[in-house]
Design a protein around this motif. Structure first.
Motif, PDB file in Angstrom:
ATOM      1  N   THR A   1      -5.634   1.505  -7.732  1.00  0.00           N
ATOM      2  CA  THR A   1      -5.802   2.872  -7.316  1.00  0.00           C
ATOM      3  C   THR A   1      -6.334   2.762  -5.777  1.00  0.00           C
ATOM      4  O   THR A   1      -7.311   1.906  -5.371  1.00  0.00           O
ATOM      5  CB  THR A   1      -6.941   3.765  -7.796  1.00  0.00           C
ATOM      6  OG1 THR A   1      -6.879   3.676  -9.213  1.00  0.00           O
ATOM      7  CG2 THR A   1      -6.997   5.096  -7.268  1.00  0.00           C
ATOM      8  N   ALA A   2      -5.763   3.285  -4.814  1.00  0.00           N
ATOM      9  CA  ALA A   2      -5.964   3.428  -3.310  1.00  0.00           C
ATOM     10  C   ALA A   2      -7.407   3.661  -2.944  1.00  0.00           C
ATOM     11  O   ALA A   2      -7.828   4.653  -3.809  1.00  0.00           O
ATOM     12  CB  ALA A   2      -5.210   4.145  -2.601  1.00  0.00           C
ATOM     13  N   VAL A   3      -8.218   3.042  -2.273  1.00  0.00           N
ATOM     14  CA  VAL A   3      -9.575   3.199  -1.833  1.00  0.00           C
ATOM     15  C   VAL A   3      -9.639   4.331  -0.838  1.00  0.00           C
ATOM     16  O   VAL A   3     -10.721   5.420  -1.111  1.00  0.00           O
ATOM     17  CB  VAL A   3     -10.151   2.076  -1.321  1.00  0.00           C
ATOM     18  CG1 VAL A   3     -11.537   2.415  -0.697  1.00  0.00           C
ATOM     19  CG2 VAL A   3     -10.386   0.760  -2.528  1.00  0.00           C
ATOM     20  N   SER A   4      -8.656   4.586  -0.107  1.00  0.00           N
ATOM     21  CA  SER A   4      -8.711   5.474   0.788  1.00  0.00           C
ATOM     22  C   SER A   4      -7.138   5.965   1.156  1.00  0.00           C
ATOM     23  O   SER A   4      -6.290   5.339   0.521  1.00  0.00           O
ATOM     24  CB  SER A   4      -9.217   5.068   2.418  1.00  0.00           C
ATOM     25  OG  SER A   4      -8.273   4.152   2.812  1.00  0.00           O
TER      26      SER A   4
ATOM     27  N   MET B   1       0.731  -1.058  -0.116  1.00  0.00           N
ATOM     28  CA  MET B   1      -0.151  -0.042   0.008  1.00  0.00           C
ATOM     29  C   MET B   1       0.936   1.384  -0.055  1.00  0.00           C
ATOM     30  O   MET B   1       0.372   2.240  -0.702  1.00  0.00           O
ATOM     31  CB  MET B   1      -0.803  -0.088   1.218  1.00  0.00           C
ATOM     32  CG  MET B   1      -2.105  -0.833   1.130  1.00  0.00           C
ATOM     33  SD  MET B   1      -3.332  -0.548  -0.249  1.00  0.00           S
ATOM     34  CE  MET B   1      -3.577   1.130  -0.234  1.00  0.00           C
ATOM     35  N   THR B   2       1.803   1.184   0.657  1.00  0.00           N
ATOM     36  CA  THR B   2       2.725   2.337   0.736  1.00  0.00           C
ATOM     37  C   THR B   2       3.116   2.738  -0.639  1.00  0.00           C
ATOM     38  O   THR B   2       3.099   3.927  -0.788  1.00  0.00           O
ATOM     39  CB  THR B   2       4.086   2.062   1.447  1.00  0.00           C
ATOM     40  OG1 THR B   2       3.858   1.575   2.911  1.00  0.00           O
ATOM     41  CG2 THR B   2       4.998   2.935   1.516  1.00  0.00           C
ATOM     42  N   ARG B   3       3.707   1.836  -1.698  1.00  0.00           N
ATOM     43  CA  ARG B   3       4.082   2.349  -3.063  1.00  0.00           C
ATOM     44  C   ARG B   3       2.749   2.871  -3.474  1.00  0.00           C
ATOM     45  O   ARG B   3       2.641   3.954  -4.303  1.00  0.00           O
ATOM     46  CB  ARG B   3       4.358   1.051  -3.810  1.00  0.00           C
ATOM     47  CG  ARG B   3       5.531   0.408  -3.147  1.00  0.00           C
ATOM     48  CD  ARG B   3       6.787   1.374  -3.174  1.00  0.00           C
ATOM     49  NE  ARG B   3       7.564   0.545  -2.414  1.00  0.00           N
ATOM     50  CZ  ARG B   3       9.044   0.569  -2.247  1.00  0.00           C
ATOM     51  NH1 ARG B   3       9.628   1.289  -3.132  1.00  0.00           N
ATOM     52  NH2 ARG B   3       9.749  -0.150  -1.497  1.00  0.00           N
ATOM     53  N   VAL B   4       1.471   2.322  -3.670  1.00  0.00           N
ATOM     54  CA  VAL B   4       0.253   2.915  -4.078  1.00  0.00           C
ATOM     55  C   VAL B   4       0.141   4.338  -3.544  1.00  0.00           C
ATOM     56  O   VAL B   4      -0.499   5.311  -4.384  1.00  0.00           O
ATOM     57  CB  VAL B   4      -0.727   2.012  -3.823  1.00  0.00           C
ATOM     58  CG1 VAL B   4      -2.021   2.641  -4.511  1.00  0.00           C
ATOM     59  CG2 VAL B   4      -0.707   0.585  -4.569  1.00  0.00           C
TER      60      VAL B   4
ATOM     61  N   GLU C   1       9.024  -2.553 -10.222  1.00  0.00           N
ATOM     62  CA  GLU C   1      10.193  -1.924 -10.728  1.00  0.00           C
ATOM     63  C   GLU C   1      10.754  -0.736  -9.408  1.00  0.00           C
ATOM     64  O   GLU C   1      12.147  -0.789  -9.367  1.00  0.00           O
ATOM     65  CB  GLU C   1      10.160  -1.013 -11.968  1.00  0.00           C
ATOM     66  CG  GLU C   1       9.995  -2.081 -13.096  1.00  0.00           C
ATOM     67  CD  GLU C   1       9.610  -1.243 -14.496  1.00  0.00           C
ATOM     68  OE1 GLU C   1       9.415  -0.175 -14.558  1.00  0.00           O
ATOM     69  OE2 GLU C   1       9.598  -2.017 -15.402  1.00  0.00           O
ATOM     70  N   ASP C   2       9.707  -0.160  -8.919  1.00  0.00           N
ATOM     71  CA  ASP C   2      10.018   0.702  -7.904  1.00  0.00           C
ATOM     72  C   ASP C   2      10.524  -0.183  -6.519  1.00  0.00           C
ATOM     73  O   ASP C   2      11.648   0.187  -6.021  1.00  0.00           O
ATOM     74  CB  ASP C   2       8.645   1.380  -7.309  1.00  0.00           C
ATOM     75  CG  ASP C   2       9.015   2.494  -6.240  1.00  0.00           C
ATOM     76  OD1 ASP C   2       9.882   3.115  -6.404  1.00  0.00           O
ATOM     77  OD2 ASP C   2       8.125   2.659  -5.537  1.00  0.00           O
ATOM     78  N   ILE C   3       9.954  -1.440  -6.396  1.00  0.00           N
ATOM     79  CA  ILE C   3      10.585  -2.063  -5.224  1.00  0.00           C
ATOM     80  C   ILE C   3      11.886  -2.523  -5.545  1.00  0.00           C
ATOM     81  O   ILE C   3      12.742  -2.839  -4.701  1.00  0.00           O
ATOM     82  CB  ILE C   3       9.694  -3.099  -4.879  1.00  0.00           C
ATOM     83  CG1 ILE C   3       8.457  -2.889  -4.175  1.00  0.00           C
ATOM     84  CG2 ILE C   3      10.108  -4.321  -3.741  1.00  0.00           C
ATOM     85  CD1 ILE C   3       7.132  -3.697  -4.260  1.00  0.00           C
ATOM     86  N   GLN C   4      12.100  -3.020  -6.656  1.00  0.00           N
ATOM     87  CA  GLN C   4      13.417  -3.495  -6.994  1.00  0.00           C
ATOM     88  C   GLN C   4      14.701  -2.659  -7.192  1.00  0.00           C
ATOM     89  O   GLN C   4      15.736  -3.294  -7.318  1.00  0.00           O
ATOM     90  CB  GLN C   4      13.238  -4.250  -8.656  1.00  0.00           C
ATOM     91  CG  GLN C   4      12.498  -5.630  -8.686  1.00  0.00           C
ATOM     92  CD  GLN C   4      12.544  -6.136 -10.117  1.00  0.00           C
ATOM     93  OE1 GLN C   4      12.492  -5.601 -11.059  1.00  0.00           O
ATOM     94  NE2 GLN C   4      12.550  -7.597 -10.256  1.00  0.00           N
TER      95      GLN C   4
END
Length: 151
Positions: free
Chosen positions: A56-59, A1-4, A18-21
């Protein structure tokens, strides 16, 4: 969730991967499974884009944090003691942020009360009277003032 939450826009599994890698090695299928689990739990919604999904994050992260705090507080057998202990753990900056939040909530409450008084007066066919220097309707007498002829 942090990335989203960080991206603050619809993201694909590939983008998250790709962001985590950049920090560590992780498999595409692992990220895909986590994103699907988040969707199943209702934390993200997804829209098909070709053969992939955009998530997409819901909240917001703030709303999620608030829900966690509320859940922890509501399960306490002594909510007041839990709050005192929690406030005792806060830094000076966190306590100041708490004071700011309380001021915002109190201001919003006052604005809602004023709007409700105005709406009630409008429905009654009168204008709410202002308390001197406050700009808000006087409590309890807005319907009486100004409604008599010659006043």
């Amino acid at each position: 969730m942090t990335r989203v939450w960080q991206w603050n826009r619809p993201v694909t599994v590939r983008e998250v991967l790709e962001d985590i890698q950049q920090e560590r090695s992780i498999a595409y299928t692992t990220v895909m499974t986590v994103m699907d689990n988040l969707h199943q739990k209702g934390w993200v919604r997804r829209e098909a884009e070709g053969r992939a999904y955009r998530y997409t994050a819901v909240s917001t992260r703030a709303a999620y944090s608030a829900a966690l705090m509320n859940e922890a507080w509501s399960t306490s057998d002594n909510p007041a003691a839990a709050l005192v202990a929690f406030f005792g753990m806060m830094s000076a900056e966190q306590r100041e942020a708490l004071r700011d939040a309380i001021r915002i909530v109190q201001h919003d409450d006052e604005a809602q009360e004023a709007a409700a008084a105005t709406e009630a007066a409008t429905e009654a066919g009168t204008q709410p009277q202002k308390e001197p220097g406050t700009g808000s309707p006087a409590e309890g007498d807005s319907a009486e003032r100004g409604s008599e002829p010659g006043r």
